[in-house]
Scaffold this motif. Structure first.
Motif, mmCIF file in Angstrom:
data_model
loop_
_atom_site.group_PDB
_atom_site.id
_atom_site.type_symbol
_atom_site.label_atom_id
_atom_site.label_comp_id
_atom_site.label_asym_id
_atom_site.label_seq_id
_atom_site.Cartn_x
_atom_site.Cartn_y
_atom_site.Cartn_z
ATOM 1 N N ASP A 1 -2.506 6.051 2.848
ATOM 2 C CA ASP A 1 -2.990 4.906 3.615
ATOM 3 C C ASP A 1 -3.902 5.386 4.748
ATOM 4 O O ASP A 1 -3.585 5.249 5.933
ATOM 5 N N THR A 2 -5.029 5.966 4.357
ATOM 6 C CA THR A 2 -5.961 6.530 5.329
ATOM 7 C C THR A 2 -7.399 6.238 4.910
ATOM 8 O O THR A 2 -7.663 5.890 3.755
ATOM 9 N N GLY A 3 -8.307 6.375 5.842
ATOM 10 C CA GLY A 3 -9.735 6.340 5.551
ATOM 11 C C GLY A 3 -10.191 5.102 4.807
ATOM 12 O O GLY A 3 -9.777 3.973 5.078
ATOM 13 N N THR A 4 -11.044 5.312 3.813
ATOM 14 C CA THR A 4 -11.629 4.214 3.052
ATOM 15 C C THR A 4 -10.569 3.408 2.314
ATOM 16 O O THR A 4 -10.632 2.172 2.271
ATOM 17 N N TRP A 5 -9.593 4.117 1.736
ATOM 18 C CA TRP A 5 -8.543 3.397 1.012
ATOM 19 C C TRP A 5 -7.818 2.423 1.932
ATOM 20 O O TRP A 5 -7.536 1.283 1.562
ATOM 21 N N HIS A 6 -7.509 2.854 3.149
ATOM 22 C CA HIS A 6 -6.854 2.006 4.147
ATOM 23 C C HIS A 6 -7.700 0.767 4.433
ATOM 24 O O HIS A 6 -7.184 -0.364 4.455
ATOM 25 N N GLU A 7 -8.991 0.969 4.641
ATOM 26 C CA GLU A 7 -9.869 -0.158 4.957
ATOM 27 C C GLU A 7 -9.963 -1.144 3.797
ATOM 28 O O GLU A 7 -9.973 -2.368 4.008
ATOM 29 N N LEU A 8 -10.014 -0.632 2.580
ATOM 30 C CA LEU A 8 -10.098 -1.514 1.420
ATOM 31 C C LEU A 8 -8.802 -2.285 1.209
ATOM 32 O O LEU A 8 -8.817 -3.453 0.799
ATOM 33 N N ARG B 1 0.806 -7.524 4.646
ATOM 34 C CA ARG B 1 0.785 -6.207 4.027
ATOM 35 C C ARG B 1 2.065 -5.451 4.338
ATOM 36 O O ARG B 1 2.630 -5.570 5.425
ATOM 37 N N VAL B 2 2.523 -4.679 3.356
ATOM 38 C CA VAL B 2 3.670 -3.795 3.506
ATOM 39 C C VAL B 2 3.232 -2.397 3.097
ATOM 40 O O VAL B 2 2.611 -2.221 2.046
ATOM 41 N N VAL B 3 3.523 -1.411 3.930
ATOM 42 C CA VAL B 3 3.200 -0.023 3.616
ATOM 43 C C VAL B 3 4.465 0.651 3.093
ATOM 44 O O VAL B 3 5.497 0.657 3.768
ATOM 45 N N LEU C 1 -6.820 -3.223 3.597
ATOM 46 C CA LEU C 1 -6.855 -4.270 4.617
ATOM 47 C C LEU C 1 -7.786 -5.409 4.194
ATOM 48 O O LEU C 1 -7.508 -6.582 4.455
ATOM 49 N N ASP C 2 -8.897 -5.045 3.542
ATOM 50 C CA ASP C 2 -9.848 -6.074 3.110
ATOM 51 C C ASP C 2 -9.224 -7.021 2.098
ATOM 52 O O ASP C 2 -9.580 -8.208 2.045
ATOM 53 N N THR D 1 0.841 -1.201 0.000
ATOM 54 C CA THR D 1 0.000 0.000 0.000
ATOM 55 C C THR D 1 0.871 1.244 0.000
ATOM 56 O O THR D 1 1.856 1.335 0.735
ATOM 57 N N ALA D 2 0.500 2.218 -0.835
ATOM 58 C CA ALA D 2 1.206 3.500 -0.852
ATOM 59 C C ALA D 2 0.983 4.216 0.479
ATOM 60 O O ALA D 2 -0.153 4.457 0.881
#
Length: 231
Positions: free
Chosen positions: A176-183, A196-198, A185-186, A171-172
């Motif tokens: 990596d916040t909000g809805t994008w973060h949750e998706l 996962r690697v950020v 993770l999904d 993930t960029a």
């Protein structure tokens, strides 16, 4: 929505430890345009046909960025025996919202130095730059985004779950916040063996902004799979 040339800083290094193939989807770069609509199902069929035609045997470690990650998940659900591992790089998600979520991704690509910086296959190659900036390539991008709602539905219906196949979600970090973060993770739920690697500080084009990170993660997965195959 980008050509295979964006992998120019990754592919040469990966080819040093495994065979690596990249391709332009129909309409991009030098590839001929394909029939409409440009959905996940059609792109999966194209890729399957391509691999069979050139005689590249699997299973594969599939690596996809952005919208390419959505398509590769459909491919993996359709042909699970082809998949040894999967790496999703700031991948699109079928539930991110249409059109707002995909417009958000497109907007991230246009920031700073512009969209075509992401499309260029090689710096200083005027011919290649012209091909990737052509109306044909633009039409291919537009056609895929026009069909993205249907593509998302197809991926959702495919119900991908890779029980023991390793899945890495990169993930960029800059978004990596909000809805994008949750998706993001999904996406981990698509395999019983996921992590996962950020990419700290990176924007959407992680493979161009931090190629060393992507190369090292591909190497780690390939080497892990090789060790497991020997045991």
């Amino acid at each position: 929505g980008m050509g295979m040339g964006t992998w120019r800083t990754v592919q040469p290094s990966v080819s040093g430890f495994t065979r690596v193939c990249s391709y332009d989807r129909a309409g991009y770069g030098w590839s001929d345009a394909g029939p409409l609509p440009r959905t996940s199902e059609r792109i999966t069929a194209d890729l399957r046909s391509l691999l069979q035609h050139v005689g590249v045997d699997g299973p594969f470690v599939l690596v996809g960025h952005s919208l390419g990650g959505l398509y590769l998940r459909h491919y993996a659900a359709s042909f699970p025996d082809d998949v040894a591992g999967m790496i999703l790089i700031d991948s699109s998600h079928e539930d991110q919202g249409v059109p707002s979520g995909f417009v958000r991704v497109a907007a991230r690509l246009t920031q700073a130095s512009g969209f075509h910086r992401w499309m260029r296959p090689s710096s200083g190659d005027a011919t290649a730059d012209a091909v990737y900036a052509s109306t044909k390539t633009s039409a291919a991008t537009n056609a895929e985004f026009a069909a993205v709602s249907e593509s998302g539905d197809q991926v959702r219906s495919a119900r991908l779950f890779l029980e023991t196949t390793p899945l890495l979600v990169i993930t960029a970090g800059r978004d990596d916040t909000g809805t994008w973060h949750e998706l993001q993770l999904d996406l981990l739920s698509r395999s019983g063996r996921s992590r996962r690697v950020v990419a700290a500080g990176s924007g959407h084009g992680v493979h161009e902004e931090q190629p060393a990170l992507v190369i090292s993660q591909i190497r780690e997965m390939v080497e892990t799979l090789r060790r497991e195959a020997q045991n």
